[in-house]
Scaffold this motif. Structure first.
Motif, PDB file in Angstrom:
ATOM      1  N   UNK A   1       0.624  -0.893   0.043  1.00 60.84           N
ATOM      2  CA  UNK A   1      -0.151  -0.156  -0.175  1.00 60.84           C
ATOM      3  C   UNK A   1       0.893   0.950  -0.117  1.00 60.84           C
ATOM      4  N   UNK A   2       0.375   1.928  -1.090  1.00 69.01           N
ATOM      5  CA  UNK A   2       1.038   3.557  -0.616  1.00 69.01           C
ATOM      6  C   UNK A   2       0.189   4.597  -0.436  1.00 69.01           C
ATOM      7  N   UNK A   3       0.969   5.435   0.096  1.00 70.22           N
ATOM      8  CA  UNK A   3       0.083   6.527   0.539  1.00 70.22           C
ATOM      9  C   UNK A   3       0.890   7.597  -0.087  1.00 70.22           C
ATOM     10  N   UNK A   4       0.197   8.955   0.024  1.00 78.43           N
ATOM     11  CA  UNK A   4       0.686   9.981  -0.442  1.00 78.43           C
ATOM     12  C   UNK A   4       0.267  11.295   0.194  1.00 78.43           C
ATOM     13  N   UNK A   5       0.372  12.549   0.641  1.00 82.00           N
ATOM     14  CA  UNK A   5      -0.130  13.870   0.903  1.00 82.00           C
ATOM     15  C   UNK A   5      -0.884  14.202  -0.243  1.00 82.00           C
ATOM     16  N   UNK A   6      -2.090  15.020   0.128  1.00 81.60           N
ATOM     17  CA  UNK A   6      -3.168  15.900  -0.370  1.00 81.60           C
ATOM     18  C   UNK A   6      -1.998  16.779  -1.009  1.00 81.60           C
ATOM     19  N   UNK A   7      -2.801  18.211  -1.618  1.00 82.36           N
ATOM     20  CA  UNK A   7      -2.139  19.141  -1.595  1.00 82.36           C
ATOM     21  C   UNK A   7      -2.544  20.202  -0.782  1.00 82.36           C
ATOM     22  N   UNK A   8      -3.711  19.576   0.274  1.00 79.00           N
ATOM     23  CA  UNK A   8      -3.678  20.714   1.434  1.00 79.00           C
ATOM     24  C   UNK A   8      -2.535  19.691   3.286  1.00 79.00           C
ATOM     25  N   UNK A   9      -2.518  18.386   2.557  1.00 76.96           N
ATOM     26  CA  UNK A   9      -1.722  18.094   3.322  1.00 76.96           C
ATOM     27  C   UNK A   9       0.061  18.271   2.638  1.00 76.96           C
ATOM     28  N   UNK A  10       0.311  18.930   2.509  1.00 84.08           N
ATOM     29  CA  UNK A  10       1.770  18.788   1.392  1.00 84.08           C
ATOM     30  C   UNK A  10       2.024  20.181   2.007  1.00 84.08           C
ATOM     31  N   UNK A  11       1.232  21.304   2.069  1.00 83.98           N
ATOM     32  CA  UNK A  11       0.893  22.825   2.627  1.00 83.98           C
ATOM     33  C   UNK A  11       1.319  23.489   3.896  1.00 83.98           C
ATOM     34  N   UNK A  12       0.994  21.502   4.759  1.00 84.54           N
ATOM     35  CA  UNK A  12       1.814  21.708   6.493  1.00 84.54           C
ATOM     36  C   UNK A  12       2.625  21.300   6.529  1.00 84.54           C
ATOM     37  N   UNK A  13       3.723  21.095   5.696  1.00 82.81           N
ATOM     38  CA  UNK A  13       5.108  20.363   5.605  1.00 82.81           C
ATOM     39  C   UNK A  13       6.096  21.418   6.041  1.00 82.81           C
ATOM     40  N   UNK A  14       5.126  22.712   5.782  1.00 85.00           N
ATOM     41  CA  UNK A  14       6.843  23.388   6.316  1.00 85.00           C
ATOM     42  C   UNK A  14       6.305  23.829   8.212  1.00 85.00           C
TER      43      UNK A  14
END
Length: 50
Positions: A5-18
């Motif tokens: 199973x592979x997971x990936x962040x949504x655009x909204x999730x990636x915006x939290x990386x900083x």
């Protein structure tokens, strides 16, 4: 064969990386050097090892 199973962040999730990275930097900077090791911790404390 195990299921993969592979997971990936949504655009909204990636915006939290900083924010998450800033919190991680703070935690590493304020942790004792002998608490844990790793690339991120070593990067934050790079000047301490010179």
């Amino acid at each position: 064969m195990p299921i993969r199973v592979e997971y990936s962040l949504t655009k909204e999730g990636r915006s939290l990386l900083p924010v998450v990275n800033a919190m991680s930097d703070w935690a590493a900077k304020h942790s004792p050097k002998d608490l844990y090791t790793g690339r991120h911790f070593d990067k934050v404390h790079a000047d301490d090892f010179k």
